[in-house]
Design a protein around this motif. Structure first.
Motif, PDB file in Angstrom:
ATOM      1  N   PRO A 102       0.809  -1.228   0.000  1.00 63.76           N
ATOM      2  CA  PRO A 102       0.000   0.000   0.000  1.00 63.76           C
ATOM      3  C   PRO A 102       0.835   1.267   0.000  1.00 63.76           C
ATOM      4  O   PRO A 102       0.482   2.258  -0.661  1.00 63.76           O
ATOM      5  N   SER A 162      -4.401   0.585  -2.838  1.00 63.50           N
ATOM      6  CA  SER A 162      -4.578  -0.630  -3.625  1.00 63.50           C
ATOM      7  C   SER A 162      -5.132  -0.260  -4.993  1.00 63.50           C
ATOM      8  O   SER A 162      -5.363   0.919  -5.285  1.00 63.50           O
ATOM      9  N   VAL A 221      -5.080  -5.925  -5.695  1.00 58.87           N
ATOM     10  CA  VAL A 221      -5.789  -6.311  -4.481  1.00 58.87           C
ATOM     11  C   VAL A 221      -5.690  -7.808  -4.179  1.00 58.87           C
ATOM     12  O   VAL A 221      -5.537  -8.201  -3.017  1.00 58.87           O
ATOM     13  N   GLN A 269      -2.392  -8.486  -2.716  1.00 57.81           N
ATOM     14  CA  GLN A 269      -2.372  -8.002  -1.337  1.00 57.81           C
ATOM     15  C   GLN A 269      -3.077  -8.981  -0.405  1.00 57.81           C
ATOM     16  O   GLN A 269      -2.608  -9.228   0.709  1.00 57.81           O
ATOM     17  N   ALA A 296      -6.303  -5.587   3.425  1.00 56.37           N
ATOM     18  CA  ALA A 296      -6.503  -5.948   2.023  1.00 56.37           C
ATOM     19  C   ALA A 296      -7.852  -6.631   1.801  1.00 56.37           C
ATOM     20  O   ALA A 296      -8.506  -6.421   0.774  1.00 56.37           O
TER      21      ALA A 296
END
Length: 199
Positions: free
Chosen positions: A71, A148, A153, A156, A164
């Protein structure tokens, strides 16, 4: 002898985006992707899915190894303080352009490439300046706030990045909400003159 792809411009006598056109025996409405009938064997379908899965894993692995998914890296890119994200995506875009250029000249893939280009360009018939500005603006604000983006995503989530999973759930809710309001938004933002595309 050259084969010209259909032009999707609004010319005198041309049908409106809501009217149906005939092209090569397939009916489709301008502004909506044509329906293509595909008949593929189960083995070919499994192979295509396998290629997609492998490509996704490679993409996620590259994001993780370059630490682009973090991030902090995304937020720093959005405020022009750290450029690793832009460098990586420009490199990916350049590689993609190279492979697309090769596909456009190889006899086996040339026709498929041209069909994909035509099907992609027809989706711009209901897009105008307003949607081209508003969409990226909302995306940029969301990326900066969440740290993100749609491409990051899942990486993550897999790497257990903080919050996330909430970002991922937010993307699902956003996609669902857009699906509900899309017909209304398209109706009020559709340009009077559609995008002209001729290959």
């Amino acid at each position: 002898m050259t084969t010209e792809s259909p032009s999707y411009s609004n010319k005198v006598g041309a049908k409106s985006p809501d009217q149906v056109m005939e092209n090569g025996g397939d009916n489709y409405a301008v502004g909506k992707p044509p329906t293509i009938s595909r008949q593929s064997s189960p083995l070919k379908t499994v192979l295509q899915l396998a290629v997609c899965v492998v490509s996704g894993f490679v993409f996620g692995l590259c994001l993780e190894k370059a630490r682009v998914f973090e991030p902090k890296a995304i937020r720093y890119q959005m405020v022009f303080e750290k450029w690793i994200m832009l460098k990586m995506f420009l490199a990916a875009a350049a590689a993609g352009q190279l492979f697309l250029a090769l596909m456009s000249v190889i006899p086996y893939t040339k026709e498929k490439f041209n069909n994909v280009v035509d099907n992609f360009m027809v989706t711009f018939d209901d897009k105008g300046i307003l949607t081209s500005i508003l969409g990226p603006f909302i995306l940029g604000v969301g990326m900066t706030i969440s740290g993100s983006c749609p491409g990051m995503v899942l990486a993550q989530v897999g790497a257990w990045a903080p919050n996330a999973i909430f970002t991922f759930l937010g993307t699902l809710c956003g996609a669902f909400l857009y699906g509900l309001v899309a017909p209304f938004l398209v109706r009020i933002t559709r340009p009077k003159t559609t995008y002209s595309w001729q290959q």
